[in-house]
Each structure stands twice: as C-alpha cells, then as structure tokens.
Design an enzyme around this catalytic site. Structure first.
Site, mmCIF file in Angstrom:
data_model
loop_
_atom_site.group_PDB
_atom_site.id
_atom_site.type_symbol
_atom_site.label_atom_id
_atom_site.label_comp_id
_atom_site.label_asym_id
_atom_site.label_seq_id
_atom_site.Cartn_x
_atom_site.Cartn_y
_atom_site.Cartn_z
ATOM 1 C CE LYS A 216 9.659 19.108 24.387
ATOM 2 N NZ LYS A 216 9.233 19.589 25.660
ATOM 3 C CD GLU A 291 -5.622 17.402 18.019
ATOM 4 O OE1 GLU A 291 -6.174 18.393 17.969
ATOM 5 O OE2 GLU A 291 -6.229 16.296 17.783
ATOM 6 C CB CYS A 325 -6.426 24.364 22.182
ATOM 7 S SG CYS A 325 -6.559 22.688 22.443
ATOM 8 C CD GLU A 422 -5.663 29.195 21.311
ATOM 9 O OE1 GLU A 422 -4.432 28.840 20.801
ATOM 10 O OE2 GLU A 422 -6.268 27.899 21.698
HETATM 11 P P1 ADP Z 1 2.702 26.562 24.311
HETATM 12 O O1 ADP Z 1 2.790 28.039 24.081
HETATM 13 O O2 ADP Z 1 1.461 26.110 24.805
HETATM 14 O O3 ADP Z 1 3.835 26.408 25.745
HETATM 15 P P2 ADP Z 1 4.464 25.414 22.697
HETATM 16 O O4 ADP Z 1 4.148 25.124 21.221
HETATM 17 O O5 ADP Z 1 5.480 26.252 22.862
HETATM 18 O O6 ADP Z 1 3.027 25.791 23.396
HETATM 19 O O7 ADP Z 1 4.681 24.172 23.325
HETATM 20 C C1 ADP Z 1 4.229 22.884 23.498
HETATM 21 C C2 ADP Z 1 5.414 21.627 23.507
HETATM 22 O O8 ADP Z 1 6.107 21.857 22.454
HETATM 23 C C3 ADP Z 1 6.224 21.778 24.650
HETATM 24 O O9 ADP Z 1 6.456 20.378 24.978
HETATM 25 C C4 ADP Z 1 7.638 22.489 24.109
HETATM 26 O O10 ADP Z 1 8.530 22.109 24.992
HETATM 27 C C5 ADP Z 1 7.640 21.889 22.880
HETATM 28 N N1 ADP Z 1 8.353 22.822 21.951
HETATM 29 C C6 ADP Z 1 8.568 23.960 21.968
HETATM 30 N N2 ADP Z 1 9.613 24.482 21.101
HETATM 31 C C7 ADP Z 1 10.027 23.323 20.290
HETATM 32 C C8 ADP Z 1 10.588 22.833 19.387
HETATM 33 N N3 ADP Z 1 11.455 23.844 18.667
HETATM 34 N N4 ADP Z 1 11.000 21.679 18.882
HETATM 35 C C9 ADP Z 1 10.272 20.682 19.587
HETATM 36 N N5 ADP Z 1 9.230 21.023 20.679
HETATM 37 C C10 ADP Z 1 9.134 22.166 20.993
#
Ligand code: ADP
Length: 520
Positions: A216, A291, A325, A422
């Site tokens: 995903k 990570e 990161c 960060e």
């Molecule tokens: P960033 O702030 O760097 O965008 P996120 O943690 O929000 O980091 O996003 C990293 C990945 O996690 C993306 O692929 C995002 O779509 C996914 N993501 C965000 N929220 C969820 C969730 N509740 N469950 C699964 N994946 C998620």
C-alpha cells in the site's frame, strides 16, 4: 459482484473522488503533458491497483487525484480502493505463496535480478515520475531509482543464501536442525518521501525468501509504485506474488491487520500511524517491522574538519528538502567552532537553488503538501518566539505553492518544539554546547533513535561518541549513510527491525527448529 462489474464499465467512473491533497489543483502545462504522454506510451503510467496480476479499478469506481507538488497540476487519477479490494489482494497473495515459496532460491533470484535490470533500464522515466509526484530534483530522483533498485540486486543475491543451521545435539541419537522459512503474506505500507526505495527495501527481501506481498503506497505518490509493479510483472514475477492497493488508508490498513492470512506487517511512516499498526497487529500476533520518525542530532565538535562537517551537515539536512527520517533535525555545534561553522553554513545554504525539480541546477524542491509547510512555519514561529534567531531563510519561498526557503536558526534550545519533534522540512536549528558529555546528553534526550551524525578528527572520540549515542545508525564524518548493504533501523520509538543487509532478510523468515530423534 454485480455492482463491481457495472462500475468497471461505468462511464461515470471518475466522478467519484477521494480527496487527500490541499494543493490548489491545476491543469497540466505542455511540458508536464509531454512527460506524462511519454510515460503513458512506455506503459509506465498505470492508474489502477494490481490484484492477482490484473490491473483493477476500485470496485466502487472511486479515484484519487495525484498532484505535482511543485505546480499543483493534476498528473493522473488513480483507483481509490478500500476493504474489498484489499481482501482480494490478500487472497491472491495467499494463493501465490503456495507456488512462489516452493521455487528454489536461485529461481526467485533470477526474477528479482530481471526486475532490477528493468528498473535500471527505465531509470530516467522512473526518476521523472518521482519528480512529478513527489517533487524532488530530477537528479536526486534518478539517484533514488538506483538506490531503490540496489535492494533488488542485493536481495536477488541473498535469495540463494537463506542458510539454516545444524546445532550439535545434547543426545547421541538426536540431530538438531534450524530451518529458515518465509513468514507468508506480507503487508508493506510505505510513505511518499521515497516512493520507490521504501518499497523495494521491503519487497526485495520479502520476495527473496519466498514471501508474497500486498503493497500500500502513499496516496500522494502511488504512480511510482504502480510503475515498479508493472516492471515486476514484465520481469516474470508471477501474478499474485506482488499486489498493490491504494486509497482509503485506514480501511486498507484495518483489512490488512485483521486478516489472519497476513503474517507480517512492515511499515515506514509516522510514529503515530506506526503505533496504531503495532497495536492493531496484536490481535493476530503478526510480525511487525517499523521504520518511524527520527530526531537526528548532528554534532560538530571543535576538533572537526570544517569542510567535511559543512559538506556532511548540508547533505544530511537538506537532502529531499529535509523530508527524510534520517535528516539532521538538530545541529549541535561546540562553542569553539560555533561562529565559524554557522557563518559558513548560512552562506552555503543561501546558495541552494530552490525550484521545480525539472529545472536545471535545482537542489531543493517543494514540500509534499500545504500541511507540511504549515508544520514547518509553526515550528519556526515557536523557536523565534522563544528566543531563537533566523540566520538564513525563515519563510515561504517567493515561488509560492509549497516551496519553503532553506533556513538556519541559531541559538535554539533543546526544549523548543523544533528540537523535540521532527520538522521534516528544510530548516536547520543550531544548538550551542560546551562539552562532549553535554552534547551526548542533549543528543540522547529524545524518544527517537534512528540516525545520528557527528564530526571530529579524534579517533578516540569517534569510538566513545559512537558507542554512547542511543541510535540505530551513526554517521562519523559522513552525512549520507543509507546503503543496501548496511542495516537501517532505529532504537527507542524510531522503530523495530532492520532493513537492507543480511539482517533485513531475517525480518521475513520464521525459524523452525527440527529435532530428529531415535537415530541410534
Ligand atoms: P506521513 O506523515 O509521512 O505521510 P503517514 O504515517 O501518515 O506518514 O503515512 C505513511 C503511510 O501510512 C502512507 O502510505 C499512509 O497512507 C499510511 N497510513 C496512514 N494512516 C494509516 C492507517 N490508519 N492505517 C494504515 N495505513 C495508514
């Protein structure tokens, strides 16, 4: 099923939209249009998810727009998927596991090697795709393709070396064996800052040892993931071994977590989402690799070589406009070199060319979205209001959109927001310190523990400080540390597990102990 097939053939398929980005939307310029049509004609601009080897629309026809952060242009609309599509992707990965895991290491190695070759053959086009949807300068984007592909090459080689063990038995008529086996279906959730490399770093080792995957990618950068998946199909990786779904992240995430067929979840992204996934994985006791965010200190000691320290600090702070990161988040400078270093650093930063990643000489692209810029602004304001001084930059760039000036802030204290969290942007906060003990104390005073850097010419100090830093990665007189041959991962709340290197493979295997008795 009925609804699904109706929607697959519906002419109103793009009228249903999921919204993620807050950048004002614009039509493509002719320059962008020509890149996009070239990518389309080479088959690398895919917009559907990949399930069981078939390019698939969202079952309800919804789509997400993908933007160019440098211009707000809509590059494409991709399928906005959810629970049902994820379940189907898991089933196809589960079915494919039966065959893929039974291939020999060398057969899997050959497929990975072909995938690596195809990524390298299409290095320029993939780089263009990364710049289009992520914004980083083209040269850096092409560099990411080489870096991302290197994980496939490395793990293609490692696929033949998933060694077990024979342990001397405690009884004469027994033999004790250790076998490493693939965990099964792996869910890989990846972020937008390295649209390709964060995928290959997970999928390379997973496929090498016989796992199958559901990827995903981030909704901001799905196009690179889909192009990589297209090349995986072309390289002979069988249908179902690699699936891609994207869209409603919480729904997709929950379906992956709930499934008992998914045996491992590997994630790169924010600490908040990582914690949710870790908690969610408890119900089905999945293996988890994370990570997460860092808060990297970068320490410049009085005895550092100024040129080396400048070059290294610039590289670790401003790579990808500060959106990695492992980017330095706090620059700690000893009092004896403080003035000299900050003035040279400020001059160097003023020379960094900001702009659209496709323009010649640009080394700083835009931030990923408006929320990212607002976060940077609020951190800078907080620091200024508490007594820090802006030495360079300090505001949105005149180019508009999500461009932010490369910024240096002096006289920062470790309790300011910018030193606690960060910043994920092109802002370098400088903290002054007196002694080595003080620097180590400040550096370790955080819940994060991913990367740390320091600059010194003393061999004794190199060892002492390396050992004292509570971080998974330490760069000594070096600002760029990522490589496929070394273990990447964090201490404390920066994560679990390691990626890359021989250690990275272990994350995707189960250890089986076989006790053979009554042999006498
Ligand atoms: P960033 O702030 O760097 O965008 P996120 O943690 O929000 O980091 O996003 C990293 C990945 O996690 C993306 O692929 C995002 O779509 C996914 N993501 C965000 N929220 C969820 C969730 N509740 N469950 C699964 N994946 C998620």
């Amino acid at each position: 099923m009925m609804l699904k097939s109706v929607l697959h053939h519906s002419t109103t398929i793009h009228s249903l939209r999921c919204h993620f980005n807050t950048i004002p939307h614009r039509q493509m310029t002719t320059g962008t249009q020509s890149i996009v049509s070239r990518l389309k004609s080479s088959g690398l601009l895919q917009t559907k998810g990949l399930i069981g080897g078939k390019w698939t629309d969202a079952y309800d026809g919804r789509t997400i727009e993908v933007n160019n952060p440098a211009s707000g242009e809509v590059i494409a609309s991709v399928a906005c998927m959810g629970e049902k599509e994820t379940k189907d992707a898991i089933s196809s990965a589960y079915e494919a596991f039966a065959h893929w895991s039974k291939l020999t290491g060398s057969e899997r190695s050959n497929r990975l090697r072909s995938w690596y070759n195809l990524l390298m053959q299409h290095k320029e086009e993939l780089g263009e795709l990364i710049t289009l949807e992520q914004g980083k300068p083209l040269k850096e984007a092409i560099g990411e393709v080489g870096y991302g592909a290197s994980f496939l090459e490395f793990f293609a080689e490692e696929a033949k070396r998933v060694y077990g063990d024979i342990i001397p038995s405690t009884l004469p008529d027994r033999r004790v064996f250790v076998l490493k086996q693939p965990v099964g279906v792996v869910a890989a959730i990846t972020p937008w800052n390295f649209p390709l490399a964060m995928i290959t770093r997970k999928v390379g080792p997973a496929l090498a040892c016989g796992c199958t995957v559901v990827i995903k990618p981030s909704e901001f950068t799905p196009l690179t993931a889909l192009a990589a998946a297209e090349l995986a199909l072309q390289s002979g990786i069988p249908p179902g071994v690699l699936n891609v779904v994207m869209g409603d992240a919480p729904k997709i995430g929950n379906s992956l977590l709930e499934s008992t067929q998914v045996r491992k979840i590997t994630f790169t992204g924010s600490t908040a989402v990582g914690k949710k996934l870790m908690a969610g994985a408890a119900d089905t006791v999945k293996k988890v690799s994370l990570e997460l965010g860092g808060n990297a200190p970068c320490i410049v000691f009085d005895d550092a070589d100024l040129e080396v320290a400048l070059k290294g600090t610039l590289a670790t702070k401003f790579r990808n406009s500060g959106q990695t990161c492992v980017c330095a988040n706090r620059i700690l400078v000893q009092e004896g070199i403080y003035e000299k270093f900050t003035s040279a650093f400020s001059n160097a930063v003023k020379d960094l060319k900001v702009g659209n990643g496709f323009s010649e000489g640009v080394v700083q692209g835009p931030l990923i979205n408006e929320a990212a810029v607002q976060k940077v602004e609020s951190f800078v304001q907080d620091a200024i209001s508490k007594g820090a001084n802006v030495l360079a930059g300090g505001k949105r760039h005149s180019l508009g959109f999500t461009f932010y000036e490369p910024t240096i802030i002096g006289d920062v204290k470790n309790d300011m927001l910018i030193a606690r969290q960060e910043v994920f942007g092109p802002v370098a906060p400088i903290i002054r310190f007196k002694t080595e003990e003080e620097a180590i104390q400040i550096a370790n005073d955080t819940n994060a523990g991913l990367a740390a850097y320091f600059f010194t010419n003393s061999i004794k100090r190199s060892w002492r400080v390396s050992e004292a830093l509570e971080y998974g990665i330490v760069g000594v007189n070096e600002g760029l540390v990522s490589t496929e041959v070394a273990p990447f991962g964090g201490y404390k709340q920066s994560g679990l597990g390691r990626e890359g290197s021989k250690y990275g493979l272990d994350e995707y295997t189960e250890i089986k102990y076989i006790c053979m008795g009554n042999l006498g």
